[in-house]
Design an enzyme around this catalytic site. Structure first.
Site, PDB file in Angstrom:
ATOM      1  N   LYS A  13     -40.460 -36.299  63.316  1.00 34.99           N
ATOM      2  CA  LYS A  13     -39.753 -36.593  64.570  1.00 34.99           C
ATOM      3  C   LYS A  13     -38.238 -36.546  64.383  1.00 34.99           C
ATOM      4  O   LYS A  13     -37.538 -35.939  65.171  1.00 34.99           O
ATOM      5  CB  LYS A  13     -40.127 -37.991  65.113  1.00 34.99           C
ATOM      6  N   ARG A  88     -42.289 -47.455  71.826  1.00 33.09           N
ATOM      7  CA  ARG A  88     -43.290 -47.458  70.776  1.00 33.09           C
ATOM      8  C   ARG A  88     -44.504 -48.295  71.157  1.00 33.09           C
ATOM      9  O   ARG A  88     -45.411 -48.464  70.374  1.00 33.09           O
ATOM     10  CB  ARG A  88     -42.662 -48.013  69.514  1.00 33.09           C
ATOM     11  N   ARG A 127     -41.358 -38.299  50.765  1.00 33.17           N
ATOM     12  CA  ARG A 127     -40.131 -38.067  51.543  1.00 33.17           C
ATOM     13  C   ARG A 127     -38.922 -38.753  50.895  1.00 33.17           C
ATOM     14  O   ARG A 127     -39.006 -39.893  50.450  1.00 33.17           O
ATOM     15  CB  ARG A 127     -40.368 -38.624  52.949  1.00 33.17           C
ATOM     16  N   ARG A 161     -37.094 -44.463  51.713  1.00 35.38           N
ATOM     17  CA  ARG A 161     -37.046 -45.606  52.618  1.00 35.38           C
ATOM     18  C   ARG A 161     -38.037 -46.662  52.145  1.00 35.38           C
ATOM     19  O   ARG A 161     -39.153 -46.333  51.745  1.00 35.38           O
ATOM     20  CB  ARG A 161     -37.447 -45.162  54.034  1.00 35.38           C
ATOM     21  N   ARG A 172     -48.071 -48.805  58.997  1.00 34.05           N
ATOM     22  CA  ARG A 172     -47.363 -48.102  60.079  1.00 34.05           C
ATOM     23  C   ARG A 172     -48.313 -47.188  60.848  1.00 34.05           C
ATOM     24  O   ARG A 172     -48.208 -47.048  62.065  1.00 34.05           O
ATOM     25  CB  ARG A 172     -46.193 -47.303  59.500  1.00 34.05           C
TER      26      ARG A 172
HETATM   27  P1  AMP Z   1     -38.663 -44.920  62.484  1.00 33.86           P
HETATM   28  O1  AMP Z   1     -37.391 -44.563  61.819  1.00 33.86           O
HETATM   29  O2  AMP Z   1     -38.728 -44.469  63.926  1.00 33.86           O
HETATM   30  O3  AMP Z   1     -39.884 -44.513  61.695  1.00 33.86           O
HETATM   31  O4  AMP Z   1     -38.702 -46.535  62.576  1.00 33.86           O
HETATM   32  C1  AMP Z   1     -38.726 -47.312  61.390  1.00 33.86           C
HETATM   33  C2  AMP Z   1     -39.133 -48.740  61.722  1.00 33.86           C
HETATM   34  O5  AMP Z   1     -38.194 -49.308  62.644  1.00 33.86           O
HETATM   35  C3  AMP Z   1     -40.486 -48.893  62.417  1.00 33.86           C
HETATM   36  O6  AMP Z   1     -41.565 -48.891  61.486  1.00 33.86           O
HETATM   37  C4  AMP Z   1     -40.295 -50.240  63.112  1.00 33.86           C
HETATM   38  O7  AMP Z   1     -40.391 -51.316  62.191  1.00 33.86           O
HETATM   39  C5  AMP Z   1     -38.845 -50.166  63.561  1.00 33.86           C
HETATM   40  N1  AMP Z   1     -38.739 -49.562  64.915  1.00 33.86           N
HETATM   41  C6  AMP Z   1     -38.165 -48.378  65.252  1.00 33.86           C
HETATM   42  N2  AMP Z   1     -38.250 -48.152  66.575  1.00 33.86           N
HETATM   43  C7  AMP Z   1     -38.904 -49.231  67.098  1.00 33.86           C
HETATM   44  C8  AMP Z   1     -39.326 -49.587  68.410  1.00 33.86           C
HETATM   45  N3  AMP Z   1     -39.108 -48.797  69.469  1.00 33.86           N
HETATM   46  N4  AMP Z   1     -39.970 -50.789  68.563  1.00 33.86           N
HETATM   47  C9  AMP Z   1     -40.187 -51.601  67.525  1.00 33.86           C
HETATM   48  N5  AMP Z   1     -39.852 -51.321  66.260  1.00 33.86           N
HETATM   49  C10 AMP Z   1     -39.213 -50.137  66.034  1.00 33.86           C
END
Ligand code: AMP
Length: 217
Positions: A13, A88, A127, A161, A172
């Site tokens: 993404k 989300r 990654r 990460r 996740r």
């Molecule tokens: P990402 O970089 O989009 O994979 O997000 C990494 C982490 O950030 C996720 O696993 C959540 O813990 C948190 N996170 C990101 N976006 C959201 C969201 N819209 N709602 C809740 N937690 C989020």
């Protein structure tokens, strides 16, 4: 255009969002990146978000929705944006519907990136991401940098990460299935969902995504 990008962790993404946002001249708004920026600046929001993120869980809606809305209210997002990682869950999707309605604007498309589950785990576990720019993504097997641990694009340090470790990835994925997948039905009911395969070369996926978005516009 106003676009929401959905897909499991590891679907690419962030990478696709960066290319698509550039092609479409709209800002790329990633709630994950906003949280990570807060963590590196050691803000209160960052401290709160970190414990949820490290465990692979969602950060509570109360803080996430406010943060996303603040970002969407910035001048560069007045004529469009590409949301990556938000909404989300269904209540975030409902909050977004309301926010858009009160601004008298609409989403143009929800782009759903599809990837088989075993591929997702392989992608995430290997990654490595650049500390300077999360759109600079490498992989220990599929996309090795010229020098180990160093970003080809800007020389930044590559790191894994914390939430990309295998045990967190499983959580996740569970969270994705139980919380995030239902938003696809929410948007399907609004006729907004376009699904494409996220397998193959990055440039091919971008091309597929652009073609799907142009069709839905
Ligand atoms: P990402 O970089 O989009 O994979 O997000 C990494 C982490 O950030 C996720 O696993 C959540 O813990 C948190 N996170 C990101 N976006 C959201 C969201 N819209 N709602 C809740 N937690 C989020």
């Amino acid at each position: 255009m106003r676009i929401v990008l959905v897909g499991p962790p590891g679907a690419g993404k962030g990478t696709q969002a960066a290319f698509l946002a550039k092609n479409l001249s709209i800002p790329h708004i990633s709630t994950g990146d906003l949280f990570r920026a807060n963590i590196s600046q050691q803000t209160e929001l960052g401290k709160l978000a970190k414990s949820y993120m490290d465990a692979g869980n969602l950060v509570p809606d109360e803080v996430t929705i406010g943060m996303a809305r603040d970002r969407m209210a910035q001048p560069d997002a007045a004529n469009g944006f590409l949301l990556d990682g938000f909404p989300r869950n269904v209540s975030q999707a409902e909050a977004l519907d309301e926010a858009l309605k009160s601004d008298s604007v609409k989403l143009d498309a929800v782009l759903d990136l599809e990837v088989p589950e075993d591929e997702v785990v392989k992608r995430i576990a290997g990654r490595r991401i650049c500390r300077n720019d999360s759109a600079h993504v490498f992989h220990v097997e599929y996309k090795q940098p010229k020098t180990e641990g160093v970003c080809d694009a800007c020389g930044g340090e590559l790191y894994q990460r914390g939430d990309d470790k295998e045990e967190t990835v499983r959580t996740r994925l569970e969270v994705y299935h139980s919380e995030t997948e239902p938003i696809i039905d929410h948007y399907r009911a609004q006729g907004l969902v376009v699904t494409i395969s996220a397998l193959g070369e990055v440039a091919d996926v971008t091309e597929r995504a652009m073609a799907a978005l142009q069709k839905s516009a």
